[in-house]
Design a protein around this motif. Structure first.
Motif, PDB file in Angstrom:
ATOM      1  N   GLU A  21      -2.625  -3.523  -8.282  1.00 22.71           N
ATOM      2  CA  GLU A  21      -2.064  -3.613  -9.676  1.00 22.71           C
ATOM      3  C   GLU A  21      -1.234  -2.357 -10.197  1.00 22.71           C
ATOM      4  N   ARG A  22      -1.898  -1.232  -9.742  1.00 20.94           N
ATOM      5  CA  ARG A  22      -0.857  -0.207 -10.090  1.00 20.94           C
ATOM      6  C   ARG A  22       0.331   0.091  -9.330  1.00 20.94           C
ATOM      7  N   LEU A  23       0.140  -0.262  -7.909  1.00 16.22           N
ATOM      8  CA  LEU A  23       1.445  -0.379  -7.152  1.00 16.22           C
ATOM      9  C   LEU A  23       2.296  -1.156  -7.553  1.00 16.22           C
ATOM     10  N   ALA A  24       1.970  -2.303  -7.997  1.00 17.38           N
ATOM     11  CA  ALA A  24       2.855  -3.507  -8.401  1.00 17.38           C
ATOM     12  C   ALA A  24       3.595  -2.954  -9.838  1.00 17.38           C
ATOM     13  N   ALA A  25       2.837  -2.521 -10.639  1.00 15.71           N
ATOM     14  CA  ALA A  25       3.055  -1.961 -11.954  1.00 15.71           C
ATOM     15  C   ALA A  25       4.456  -0.988 -11.600  1.00 15.71           C
ATOM     16  N   ALA A  26       4.165  -0.156 -10.750  1.00 14.22           N
ATOM     17  CA  ALA A  26       5.101   0.940 -10.587  1.00 14.22           C
ATOM     18  C   ALA A  26       6.400   0.477 -10.044  1.00 14.22           C
ATOM     19  N   GLY A  27       6.437  -0.704  -9.410  1.00  9.73           N
ATOM     20  CA  GLY A  27       7.844  -1.257  -8.837  1.00  9.73           C
ATOM     21  C   GLY A  27       7.729  -1.689  -7.480  1.00  9.73           C
ATOM     22  N   PHE A  28       6.669  -1.095  -6.721  1.00  8.94           N
ATOM     23  CA  PHE A  28       6.524  -1.760  -5.320  1.00  8.94           C
ATOM     24  C   PHE A  28       6.226  -3.453  -5.358  1.00  8.94           C
ATOM     25  N   LYS A  29       6.971  -3.761  -4.516  1.00 12.30           N
ATOM     26  CA  LYS A  29       7.068  -5.434  -4.111  1.00 12.30           C
ATOM     27  C   LYS A  29       6.364  -5.774  -2.935  1.00 12.30           C
ATOM     28  N   GLN A  30       6.060  -4.821  -2.078  1.00 15.25           N
ATOM     29  CA  GLN A  30       5.255  -5.145  -0.858  1.00 15.25           C
ATOM     30  C   GLN A  30       4.165  -3.933  -0.683  1.00 15.25           C
ATOM     31  N   HIS A  31       2.985  -4.612  -0.739  1.00 19.00           N
ATOM     32  CA  HIS A  31       1.629  -3.405  -0.717  1.00 19.00           C
ATOM     33  C   HIS A  31       0.597  -4.054  -0.066  1.00 19.00           C
ATOM     34  N   SER A  32      -0.199  -3.519   0.465  1.00 16.69           N
ATOM     35  CA  SER A  32      -1.568  -4.120   1.096  1.00 16.69           C
ATOM     36  C   SER A  32      -2.468  -3.124   1.738  1.00 16.69           C
ATOM     37  N   ILE A  33      -3.739  -3.423   1.767  1.00 15.85           N
ATOM     38  CA  ILE A  33      -4.351  -2.633   2.545  1.00 15.85           C
ATOM     39  C   ILE A  33      -4.175  -2.732   3.965  1.00 15.85           C
ATOM     40  N   TRP A  34      -3.962  -1.631   4.758  1.00 15.87           N
ATOM     41  CA  TRP A  34      -3.939  -1.779   6.146  1.00 15.87           C
ATOM     42  C   TRP A  34      -4.929  -1.176   7.103  1.00 15.87           C
ATOM     43  N   PHE A  35      -6.040  -0.568   6.355  1.00 16.53           N
ATOM     44  CA  PHE A  35      -7.291  -0.163   7.059  1.00 16.53           C
ATOM     45  C   PHE A  35      -8.500  -0.416   5.933  1.00 16.53           C
ATOM     46  N   GLN A  36      -9.476  -0.746   6.407  1.00 20.59           N
ATOM     47  CA  GLN A  36     -10.800  -0.566   5.869  1.00 20.59           C
ATOM     48  C   GLN A  36     -11.991  -0.571   6.528  1.00 20.59           C
ATOM     49  N   CYS A  37     -12.991   0.439   6.237  1.00 21.84           N
ATOM     50  CA  CYS A  37     -14.139   0.664   6.772  1.00 21.84           C
ATOM     51  C   CYS A  37     -15.298   1.037   5.979  1.00 21.84           C
ATOM     52  N   PHE A  38     -16.166  -0.144   5.621  1.00 19.44           N
ATOM     53  CA  PHE A  38     -17.047  -0.010   4.440  1.00 19.44           C
ATOM     54  C   PHE A  38     -16.345   0.282   3.154  1.00 19.44           C
ATOM     55  N   ASN A  39     -16.741   1.207   2.498  1.00 18.95           N
ATOM     56  CA  ASN A  39     -16.028   1.407   0.927  1.00 18.95           C
ATOM     57  C   ASN A  39     -15.087   2.592   1.100  1.00 18.95           C
ATOM     58  N   PHE A  40     -14.084   2.692   2.279  1.00 16.44           N
ATOM     59  CA  PHE A  40     -13.293   3.360   2.501  1.00 16.44           C
ATOM     60  C   PHE A  40     -11.874   2.606   2.947  1.00 16.44           C
ATOM     61  N   ALA A  41     -10.863   2.953   2.131  1.00 19.64           N
ATOM     62  CA  ALA A  41      -9.359   1.816   2.581  1.00 19.64           C
ATOM     63  C   ALA A  41      -8.273   2.760   2.399  1.00 19.64           C
ATOM     64  N   SER A  42      -7.547   2.219   3.134  1.00 18.61           N
ATOM     65  CA  SER A  42      -6.015   2.904   2.897  1.00 18.61           C
ATOM     66  C   SER A  42      -5.118   1.738   2.872  1.00 18.61           C
ATOM     67  N   PHE A  43      -3.978   1.989   1.941  1.00 17.11           N
ATOM     68  CA  PHE A  43      -2.972   1.282   1.447  1.00 17.11           C
ATOM     69  C   PHE A  43      -1.732   1.611   1.578  1.00 17.11           C
ATOM     70  N   ILE A  44      -0.930   0.531   2.090  1.00 12.54           N
ATOM     71  CA  ILE A  44       0.625   0.870   2.005  1.00 12.54           C
ATOM     72  C   ILE A  44       1.404   0.171   1.255  1.00 12.54           C
ATOM     73  N   ALA A  45       2.485   1.113   0.665  1.00 15.31           N
ATOM     74  CA  ALA A  45       3.302   0.000  -0.375  1.00 15.31           C
ATOM     75  C   ALA A  45       4.855   0.443   0.085  1.00 15.31           C
ATOM     76  N   ILE A  46       5.703  -0.524   0.236  1.00 13.56           N
ATOM     77  CA  ILE A  46       6.980  -0.119   0.641  1.00 13.56           C
ATOM     78  C   ILE A  46       8.071  -0.526  -0.588  1.00 13.56           C
ATOM     79  N   LYS A  47       8.675   0.514  -0.767  1.00 17.05           N
ATOM     80  CA  LYS A  47       9.863   0.322  -1.900  1.00 17.05           C
ATOM     81  C   LYS A  47      10.996  -0.706  -1.251  1.00 17.05           C
TER      82      LYS A  47
END
Length: 240
Positions: free
Chosen positions: A214-240
């Motif tokens: 929601e924070r990424l979307a509110a900033a203006g990013f139209k494309q965003h997703s988790i690209w990695f997750q292991c247990f409770n650790f994740a990494s997100f990518i957002a493209i302008k």
């Protein structure tokens, strides 16, 4: 050097800080505490390779000892790019600069002491926050993400790696237990786990996956997703 900061009982467990004692053991601490960390760092380099643009800046916000900076530096192939690492810990900055100097490259790197919330960001094609957002006060996170969005060139990316939590308490507890087992398997005692938790609970405030999206979307990013997750650790990518 092996992380033994919390291996002995502390009469008082102070809030966690990135001081000299942490710097000395940080590589061991993060490898034994964060599942998938090596994969995240190496893949940040691959994502940088895909998305960096000529004549642009590449930022590592909260660069610590420079793991993501070095990973990206190996992947820069386009002309006139500069990597800028920023951290507010003098101890981290001093050691990071030594790490950068130890690896020869034609890609210029500047490691700067500063507050990422106030430090200028401009002409960026790649911005990385690798386990940094969780140390920013929650009420300031949206403003920081918007600042990053505004600094990015069209087609630029933001990578945010974080520990995450779940609203459902049973799911949250189950996945937290998997992480605790991971730390035990890596040699941390119950005393170390308990004291580290006490030290970090007041300084590291973690969000849910949905809050990040929601924070990424509110900033203006139209494309965003988790690209990695292991247990409770994740990494997100957002493209302008």
């Amino acid at each position: 050097m092996r992380d033994e900061i919390y291996s002995q009982p502390h009469t008082q467990v102070d809030d966690f800080t990135f001081d000299n004692s942490v710097v000395e053991v940080f590589p061991d601490m993060i490898q034994r505490s964060v599942p998938g960390y090596a994969t995240i760092v190496s893949t940040i380099g691959k994502l940088c390779e895909q998305f960096h643009q000529a004549n642009s800046n590449i930022y590592d916000l909260g660069c610590s000892l420079g793991a993501a900076t070095l990973s990206m530096r190996k992947s820069v192939t386009k002309e006139n790019c500069k990597i800028i690492g920023i951290d507010n810990s003098q101890a981290m900055i001093d050691r990071c600069r030594l790490h950068i100097k130890a690896y020869m490259s034609d890609v210029p790197v500047s490691i700067e002491l500063g507050d990422i919330q106030t430090h200028s960001l401009e002409n960026a094609s790649v911005v990385v926050m690798n386990f940094t957002m969780q140390f920013i006060e929650p009420e300031h996170r949206a403003q920081l993400v918007k600042k990053i969005y505004d600094s990015l060139l069209p087609g630029g990316i933001l990578i945010v790696s974080e520990k995450i939590r779940w609203q459902d308490s049973k799911i949250n507890d189950a996945i937290n237990n998997l992480h605790l087992d991971f730390k035990r398997a890596n040699g941390y005692s119950e005393l170390e786990i308990s004291q580290k938790r006490s030290a970090i609970e007041n300084v590291m405030k973690i969000d849910t996956e949905q809050m990040h999206i929601e924070r990424l979307a509110a900033a203006g990013f139209k494309q965003h997703s988790i690209w990695f997750q292991c247990f409770n650790f994740a990494s997100f990518i957002a493209i302008k």
